[in-house]
Design a protein around this motif. Structure first.
Motif, PDB file in Angstrom:
ATOM      1  N   SER A   5      47.473  37.583  50.112  1.00 35.67           N
ATOM      2  CA  SER A   5      47.569  38.182  48.772  1.00 35.67           C
ATOM      3  C   SER A   5      46.186  38.420  48.179  1.00 35.67           C
ATOM      4  N   LYS A   6      45.280  37.486  48.404  1.00 37.19           N
ATOM      5  CA  LYS A   6      43.907  37.620  47.901  1.00 37.19           C
ATOM      6  C   LYS A   6      43.223  38.822  48.557  1.00 37.19           C
ATOM      7  N   ILE A   7      43.383  38.952  49.876  1.00 36.99           N
ATOM      8  CA  ILE A   7      42.804  40.103  50.585  1.00 36.99           C
ATOM      9  C   ILE A   7      43.376  41.398  50.013  1.00 36.99           C
ATOM     10  N   TYR A   8      44.690  41.425  49.841  1.00 36.92           N
ATOM     11  CA  TYR A   8      45.381  42.608  49.325  1.00 36.92           C
ATOM     12  C   TYR A   8      44.831  42.998  47.950  1.00 36.92           C
ATOM     13  N   GLU A   9      44.786  42.040  47.039  1.00 36.76           N
ATOM     14  CA  GLU A   9      44.334  42.320  45.672  1.00 36.76           C
ATOM     15  C   GLU A   9      42.862  42.737  45.629  1.00 36.76           C
ATOM     16  N   CYS A  10      42.030  42.063  46.399  1.00 35.62           N
ATOM     17  CA  CYS A  10      40.602  42.411  46.427  1.00 35.62           C
ATOM     18  C   CYS A  10      40.390  43.800  47.022  1.00 35.62           C
ATOM     19  N   ALA A  11      41.120  44.107  48.092  1.00 37.37           N
ATOM     20  CA  ALA A  11      41.018  45.429  48.708  1.00 37.37           C
ATOM     21  C   ALA A  11      41.503  46.510  47.747  1.00 37.37           C
ATOM     22  N   LYS A  12      42.595  46.243  47.061  1.00 40.85           N
ATOM     23  CA  LYS A  12      43.121  47.220  46.097  1.00 40.85           C
ATOM     24  C   LYS A  12      42.081  47.506  45.017  1.00 40.85           C
ATOM     25  N   ASP A  13      41.428  46.466  44.544  1.00 41.72           N
ATOM     26  CA  ASP A  13      40.380  46.614  43.541  1.00 41.72           C
ATOM     27  C   ASP A  13      39.232  47.471  44.082  1.00 41.72           C
ATOM     28  N   LEU A  14      38.779  47.170  45.292  1.00 39.75           N
ATOM     29  CA  LEU A  14      37.674  47.924  45.885  1.00 39.75           C
ATOM     30  C   LEU A  14      38.068  49.368  46.210  1.00 39.75           C
ATOM     31  N   PHE A  15      39.239  49.557  46.771  1.00 38.31           N
ATOM     32  CA  PHE A  15      39.699  50.920  47.070  1.00 38.31           C
ATOM     33  C   PHE A  15      39.808  51.738  45.784  1.00 38.31           C
ATOM     34  N   SER A  16      40.230  51.091  44.707  1.00 34.57           N
ATOM     35  CA  SER A  16      40.387  51.787  43.426  1.00 34.57           C
ATOM     36  C   SER A  16      39.050  52.201  42.827  1.00 34.57           C
ATOM     37  N   THR A  17      38.020  51.394  43.049  1.00 33.73           N
ATOM     38  CA  THR A  17      36.723  51.703  42.448  1.00 33.73           C
ATOM     39  C   THR A  17      35.796  52.494  43.375  1.00 33.73           C
ATOM     40  N   LYS A  18      35.846  52.202  44.679  1.00 34.50           N
ATOM     41  CA  LYS A  18      34.920  52.838  45.611  1.00 34.50           C
ATOM     42  C   LYS A  18      35.560  53.909  46.482  1.00 34.50           C
ATOM     43  N   GLY A  19      36.880  53.875  46.603  1.00 35.89           N
ATOM     44  CA  GLY A  19      37.569  54.794  47.503  1.00 35.89           C
ATOM     45  C   GLY A  19      37.721  54.190  48.880  1.00 35.89           C
ATOM     46  N   PHE A  20      38.598  54.784  49.665  1.00 40.00           N
ATOM     47  CA  PHE A  20      38.882  54.266  50.998  1.00 40.00           C
ATOM     48  C   PHE A  20      37.652  54.320  51.900  1.00 40.00           C
ATOM     49  N   LYS A  21      37.037  55.482  51.986  1.00 41.46           N
ATOM     50  CA  LYS A  21      35.939  55.690  52.931  1.00 41.46           C
ATOM     51  C   LYS A  21      34.756  54.768  52.658  1.00 41.46           C
ATOM     52  N   GLU A  22      34.407  54.572  51.406  1.00 41.24           N
ATOM     53  CA  GLU A  22      33.212  53.797  51.044  1.00 41.24           C
ATOM     54  C   GLU A  22      33.438  52.285  51.058  1.00 41.24           C
ATOM     55  N   THR A  23      34.675  51.862  51.122  1.00 34.78           N
ATOM     56  CA  THR A  23      34.982  50.425  51.147  1.00 34.78           C
ATOM     57  C   THR A  23      34.912  49.918  52.587  1.00 34.78           C
ATOM     58  N   LYS A  24      34.157  48.866  52.799  1.00 31.11           N
ATOM     59  CA  LYS A  24      33.980  48.276  54.131  1.00 31.11           C
ATOM     60  C   LYS A  24      34.754  46.960  54.223  1.00 31.11           C
ATOM     61  N   ILE A  25      35.194  46.629  55.429  1.00 28.65           N
ATOM     62  CA  ILE A  25      35.927  45.376  55.651  1.00 28.65           C
ATOM     63  C   ILE A  25      35.085  44.183  55.209  1.00 28.65           C
ATOM     64  N   LYS A  26      33.808  44.223  55.480  1.00 26.65           N
ATOM     65  CA  LYS A  26      32.915  43.118  55.092  1.00 26.65           C
ATOM     66  C   LYS A  26      32.963  42.898  53.577  1.00 26.65           C
ATOM     67  N   GLU A  27      32.978  43.991  52.816  1.00 21.62           N
ATOM     68  CA  GLU A  27      33.044  43.887  51.351  1.00 21.62           C
ATOM     69  C   GLU A  27      34.379  43.277  50.903  1.00 21.62           C
ATOM     70  N   ILE A  28      35.459  43.705  51.544  1.00 23.05           N
ATOM     71  CA  ILE A  28      36.780  43.162  51.197  1.00 23.05           C
ATOM     72  C   ILE A  28      36.776  41.654  51.437  1.00 23.05           C
ATOM     73  N   ALA A  29      36.272  41.253  52.605  1.00 22.06           N
ATOM     74  CA  ALA A  29      36.230  39.826  52.957  1.00 22.06           C
ATOM     75  C   ALA A  29      35.377  39.049  51.959  1.00 22.06           C
ATOM     76  N   GLU A  30      34.195  39.559  51.636  1.00 24.12           N
ATOM     77  CA  GLU A  30      33.309  38.881  50.675  1.00 24.12           C
ATOM     78  C   GLU A  30      33.974  38.760  49.315  1.00 24.12           C
ATOM     79  N   HIS A  31      34.589  39.848  48.870  1.00 19.55           N
ATOM     80  CA  HIS A  31      35.265  39.870  47.570  1.00 19.55           C
ATOM     81  C   HIS A  31      36.420  38.856  47.535  1.00 19.55           C
TER      82      HIS A  31
END
Length: 190
Positions: A5-31
């Motif tokens: 759930s944490k991964i999902y929510e953090c990824a959703k936040d990043l995808f919403s602000t940076k977009g799919f292409k600019e969001t990296k797995i490393k950023e999702i994990a760190e977030h």
């Protein structure tokens, strides 16, 4: 909060602000406060995670639309309202707006076409359900096959993807007329 759930929510936040292409797995994990390896324990790829998020957002949109529409109104008005509200909601939601991202559109389209249509909960399927019901009620012209019904919806999506080429200043009015022409052309004359 559980890790997935944490991964999902953090990824959703990043995808919403940076977009799919600019969001990296490393950023999702760190977030999410996890390692990249832990990410892969839950998702095989960034694409898999994004599609899960996208499908959930699409389901929420469909539910909002079906609650706001008067399904008893005349077909041209109903479909026009459905497509107009759908477009407005897509453009207001950064996750759903990725449908128009040339870099990711084909992946989303392939996923939706490969999935069992009964399991998909999308605006496209809602539209098709309406059209099939109208076909069964005898409201759709007899020379229009059920197999052709999705093509009309998909053609509007294609046109929407090329609005810059059409001319952004004329696009909203042109799209409104195209929707009206298509629906009026499908409906059997009374």
């Amino acid at each position: 909060m559980e890790v997935k759930s944490k991964i999902y929510e953090c990824a959703k936040d990043l995808f919403s602000t940076k977009g799919f292409k600019e969001t990296k797995i490393k950023e999702i994990a760190e977030h999410a406060g996890i390692g990249v390896g832990t990410f892969y324990n839950y998702y095989t790829s960034k694409e898999e995670l994004f599609i899960e998020i996208y499908k959930q957002e699409n389901k929420k949109l469909k539910n909002q639309l079906t609650e706001s529409l008067d399904l008893t109104q005349e077909p041209v008005q109903l479909i026009s309202q459905l497509l107009k509200e759908n477009q407005e909601a897509i453009h207001a939601n950064p996750i759903l707006k990725e449908w128009y991202n040339q870099d990711f559109y084909k992946e989303l389209e392939r996923h939706y076409r490969d999935e069992d249509s009964q399991s998909m909960d999308s605006v496209r399927n809602f539209y098709l359900s309406l059209m099939r019901n109208w076909k069964q009620q005898g409201l759709i012209r007899e020379d229009i096959s059920e197999e052709l019904l999705p093509v009309f919806f998909d053609s509007l999506v294609c046109i929407d993807m090329h609005k810059d080429e059409i001319g952004i200043e004329h696009f909203p009015k042109a799209m409104q007329y195209l929707i009206e022409f298509i629906i009026k052309g499908l409906i059997k004359e009374q």
